[in-house]
Design a protein around this motif. Structure first.
Motif, PDB file in Angstrom:
ATOM      1  N   ILE A   1       0.843  -1.191   0.000  1.00 45.63           N
ATOM      2  CA  ILE A   1       0.000   0.000   0.000  1.00 45.63           C
ATOM      3  C   ILE A   1       0.881   1.244   0.000  1.00 45.63           C
ATOM      4  CG2 ILE A   1      -1.814   1.274   1.231  1.00 45.63           C
ATOM      5  CD1 ILE A   1      -2.654  -1.509   0.112  1.00 45.63           C
ATOM      6  N   ASN A   2       1.882   1.255   0.878  1.00 44.09           N
ATOM      7  CA  ASN A   2       2.817   2.369   0.999  1.00 44.09           C
ATOM      8  C   ASN A   2       4.214   1.797   1.151  1.00 44.09           C
ATOM      9  OD1 ASN A   2       4.067   4.803   1.410  1.00 44.09           O
ATOM     10  ND2 ASN A   2       3.297   5.082   3.481  1.00 44.09           N
ATOM     11  N   GLY A   3       5.144   2.266   0.342  1.00 39.31           N
ATOM     12  CA  GLY A   3       6.496   1.736   0.406  1.00 39.31           C
ATOM     13  C   GLY A   3       7.534   2.761   0.781  1.00 39.31           C
TER      14      GLY A   3
ATOM     15  N   SER B   1       7.273   4.624   6.127  1.00 37.03           N
ATOM     16  CA  SER B   1       6.836   3.389   6.775  1.00 37.03           C
ATOM     17  C   SER B   1       6.190   2.477   5.730  1.00 37.03           C
ATOM     18  CB  SER B   1       5.846   3.674   7.904  1.00 37.03           C
ATOM     19  OG  SER B   1       4.681   4.253   7.390  1.00 37.03           O
ATOM     20  N   VAL B   2       6.520   1.215   5.785  1.00 37.71           N
ATOM     21  CA  VAL B   2       6.001   0.258   4.804  1.00 37.71           C
ATOM     22  C   VAL B   2       4.693  -0.325   5.324  1.00 37.71           C
ATOM     23  CG1 VAL B   2       6.463  -1.895   3.586  1.00 37.71           C
ATOM     24  CG2 VAL B   2       8.322  -0.281   3.982  1.00 37.71           C
ATOM     25  N   ILE B   3       3.654  -0.240   4.509  1.00 40.82           N
ATOM     26  CA  ILE B   3       2.336  -0.788   4.842  1.00 40.82           C
ATOM     27  C   ILE B   3       1.945  -1.717   3.702  1.00 40.82           C
ATOM     28  CG2 ILE B   3      -0.079  -0.249   5.270  1.00 40.82           C
ATOM     29  CD1 ILE B   3       0.859   2.472   6.338  1.00 40.82           C
TER      30      ILE B   3
ATOM     31  N   GLU C   1       1.464  -2.916   9.212  1.00 41.09           N
ATOM     32  CA  GLU C   1       2.483  -1.876   9.195  1.00 41.09           C
ATOM     33  C   GLU C   1       3.780  -2.478   9.720  1.00 41.09           C
ATOM     34  OE1 GLU C   1       3.149   2.726  10.563  1.00 41.09           O
ATOM     35  OE2 GLU C   1       1.684   1.521  11.634  1.00 41.09           O
ATOM     36  N   VAL C   2       4.892  -2.125   9.074  1.00 39.48           N
ATOM     37  CA  VAL C   2       6.183  -2.719   9.400  1.00 39.48           C
ATOM     38  C   VAL C   2       7.011  -1.743  10.232  1.00 39.48           C
ATOM     39  CG1 VAL C   2       8.307  -3.666   8.451  1.00 39.48           C
ATOM     40  CG2 VAL C   2       6.157  -4.011   7.250  1.00 39.48           C
ATOM     41  N   THR C   3       7.592  -2.247  11.318  1.00 39.52           N
ATOM     42  CA  THR C   3       8.576  -1.499  12.085  1.00 39.52           C
ATOM     43  C   THR C   3       9.859  -2.311  12.119  1.00 39.52           C
ATOM     44  OG1 THR C   3       7.782  -2.439  14.165  1.00 39.52           O
ATOM     45  CG2 THR C   3       6.912  -0.291  13.548  1.00 39.52           C
TER      46      THR C   3
END
Length: 76
Positions: A43-45, A48-50, A59-61
């Motif tokens: 979705i979002n790169g 923050s990567v989602i 969501e990636v941390t």
């Protein structure tokens, strides 16, 4: 209280002595999902990567552990 019960999982990074870039994070997620035969979509790169995994948004941390970094994917 609601956020305490969200599901998540970790992805170990190979040879992770340096903080991973967004590109490296996306590649690790893609490899993890492909190995398990799961359907995913980013979705979002940037920043923050989602991503979606089987219609669930994550969501990636980036976290540290002994010897390097790992990715924690938490349900949004």
């Amino acid at each position: 209280m609601r956020g305490l019960f969200k599901k998540g999982f970790d992805i170990q990074l190979e040879d992770s002595l340096h903080y991973p870039s967004s590109d490296r994070i996306r590649k690790a997620i893609a490899a993890f999902c492909t190995d398990d035969g799961q359907k995913y979509e980013f979705i979002n790169g940037d920043g923050s990567v989602i991503f979606k995994l089987n219609s669930i948004l994550y969501e990636v941390t980036v976290n540290t552990s002994r010897g390097g970094y790992f990715l924690h994917c938490k349900e949004v």
